[in-house]
Enzyme design. Structure first.
Site, PDB file in Angstrom:
ATOM      1  N   LEU A 104       0.349  -1.101   0.126  1.00 37.89           N
ATOM      2  CA  LEU A 104       0.025   0.265   0.362  1.00 37.89           C
ATOM      3  C   LEU A 104       0.372   0.806   0.074  1.00 37.89           C
ATOM      4  CD1 LEU A 104      -2.347  -1.167   2.936  1.00 37.89           C
ATOM      5  CD2 LEU A 104      -2.853  -1.135   0.443  1.00 37.89           C
ATOM      6  N   HIS A 120       1.720 -10.590  10.051  1.00 40.74           N
ATOM      7  CA  HIS A 120       3.078 -11.586   9.127  1.00 40.74           C
ATOM      8  C   HIS A 120       2.899 -12.677  10.151  1.00 40.74           C
ATOM      9  CE1 HIS A 120       5.928 -10.974   7.147  1.00 40.74           C
ATOM     10  NE2 HIS A 120       6.446 -11.559   8.007  1.00 40.74           N
TER      11      HIS A 120
HETATM   12  C1  GRF Z   1      -1.073 -15.978   6.270  1.00 43.14           C
HETATM   13  O1  GRF Z   1       0.119 -16.500   6.794  1.00 43.14           O
HETATM   14  C2  GRF Z   1      -0.743 -14.298   6.237  1.00 43.14           C
HETATM   15  O2  GRF Z   1       0.006 -14.678   8.187  1.00 43.14           O
HETATM   16  C3  GRF Z   1      -0.220 -13.775   5.220  1.00 43.14           C
HETATM   17  O3  GRF Z   1      -0.970 -14.676   4.348  1.00 43.14           O
HETATM   18  C4  GRF Z   1      -1.513 -15.616   4.998  1.00 43.14           C
HETATM   19  C5  GRF Z   1      -2.573 -15.869   4.333  1.00 43.14           C
HETATM   20  O4  GRF Z   1      -2.974 -16.814   4.469  1.00 43.14           O
HETATM   21  N1  GRF Z   1       0.217 -12.162   5.699  1.00 43.14           N
HETATM   22  P1  GRF Z   1      -5.392 -16.718   4.895  1.00 43.14           P
HETATM   23  O5  GRF Z   1      -5.115 -15.771   3.337  1.00 43.14           O
HETATM   24  O6  GRF Z   1      -5.057 -16.584   5.537  1.00 43.14           O
HETATM   25  O7  GRF Z   1      -4.917 -18.171   5.002  1.00 43.14           O
END
Ligand code: GRF
Length: 244
Positions: A104, A120
C-alpha cells in the site's frame, strides 16, 4: 443498524482485505459471529476475483467486493482510490489485512493510520516479506510465530500489537511449520482485532493518539490475554544426558 440488545450498534465496521485462501478471514468471521464480539465484519474486499476466501465470506452472508489490482497495473493510486470508494460506501471504520498481497502507498497507510491491522507469519522484526517459514528454517531459529501489527508505510514495519510463538521442531519442513504458525494466527488475530476495536471505541471518528501509544496499550493489555506461547524448556533434569 441495531445491536443484540436492540440499541444502536456502535461497534466498528471492519473490512477484511484478502487476496487468496482467506483462512484468517474465516477465523475473524467466526469470532465476529458472536454478537458480543466488539467489531462487525461489514465487508470482505479482495484484489483478485478468484480469491477462494470470497466464496467463504459470501457463504457466511458477509458483503463482498472485488477491486482488481490487475485492472490498475502501474497505477497504485488509482487502485487505492477505487478501494477507498468501496470502503466509504460500506462505512468502514477499520481494516484488517489478511493475506492481502498488495503493497500500500504511504497516502493510503496514512489515511488509515491507527485503524489498519495486518497479520504477518513471523515474529517481526525477523523475516519481514515473503517465504517466512522457509527463511526461518534456513536460519535455524528455535522459535517462530506470527505478529499482528498496525500498518505503517514500511512493509511489515508498523508497531507490534501482539505475537504468538511456536517451537521449530526437529524434522520440520516448511509445510509443517506453516501449519503450526497458522493455528496460532487463527487465535491471535481475532483477539488482537477485538482488543483494537474495543480500544478504538473510545475514540469514535476522532483523532487517534500516535501509533506507538496504541501499541504500548496493546502490550499492556493484550499480552497477558493471548500468552507468549513460547515452548517452555523442560527442567534440566529431564534433558537427555547422552549426546544425540
Ligand atoms: C497468512 O499466513 C498471513 O499471516 C499472511 O498471509 C497468509 C494468508 O493466509 N499475511 P490466509 O489467506 O489467511 O489463509
Amino acid at each position: 443498524m441495531t445491536g443484540a440488545a436492540g440499541g444502536e450498534d456502535r461497534r466498528p465496521r471492519v473490512a477484511v482485505l484478502i487476496s487468496g485462501r482467506g483462512s484468517n478471514m474465516a477465523a475473524l468471521l467466526e469470532a465476529a459471529a458472536d454478537p458480543s464480539y466488539p467489531a462487525r465484519i461489514a465487508l470482505v474486499l479482495s484484489n483478485r476475483a478468484g480469491a477462494a476466501g470470497l466464496a467463504r465470506a459470501e457463504a457466511a452472508g458477509i458483503p463482498v467486493a472485488v477491486v482488481e489490482s490487475r485492472g490498475h497495473k502501474g497505477d497504485r493510486a488509482g487502485f487505492e482510490a477505487a478501494m477507498q470508494a468501496v470502503l466509504e460506501a460500506h462505512r468502514i471504520g477499520m481494516i484488517a489485512l489478511a493475506g492481502f498481497m498488495r503493497v500500500l502507498t504511504e497516502d493510503f497507510t496514512r489515511r488509515w493510520e491507527g485503524r489498519m491491522l495486518n497479520i504477518h507469519p513471523s515474529l517481526l522484526p525477523a523475516f519481514p516479506g515473503l517465504d517466512t517459514h522457509a527463511r526461518a528454517l534456513a536460519a535455524g531459529v528455535r522459535l517462530h510465530g506470527c505478529t499482528v501489527h498496525l500498518v505503517s508505510a514500511g512493509v511489515d514495519e508498523g508497531p507490534i500489537l501482539a505475537q504468538a510463538a511456536v517451537p521449530v521442531l526437529p524434522g520440520d519442513d516448511e509445510a509443517a511449520l506453516a501449519a503450526r504458525v497458522l493455528e496460532q494466527e487463527h487465535r491471535l488475530y481475532p483477539a488482537a482485532l477485538a482488543w483494537m476495536a474495543r480500544w478504538l471505541g473510545g475514540y469514535g471518528e476522532g483523532r487517534l493518539p500516535a501509533m506507538a501509544r496504541i501499541a504500548a496499550g496493546a502490550t499492556a493489555m493484550l499480552a497477558p490475554a493471548t500468552g507468549a506461547l513460547a515452548n517452555p524448556l523442560p527442567s534440566l533434569a529431564a534433558l537427555p544426558t547422552e549426546k544425540a
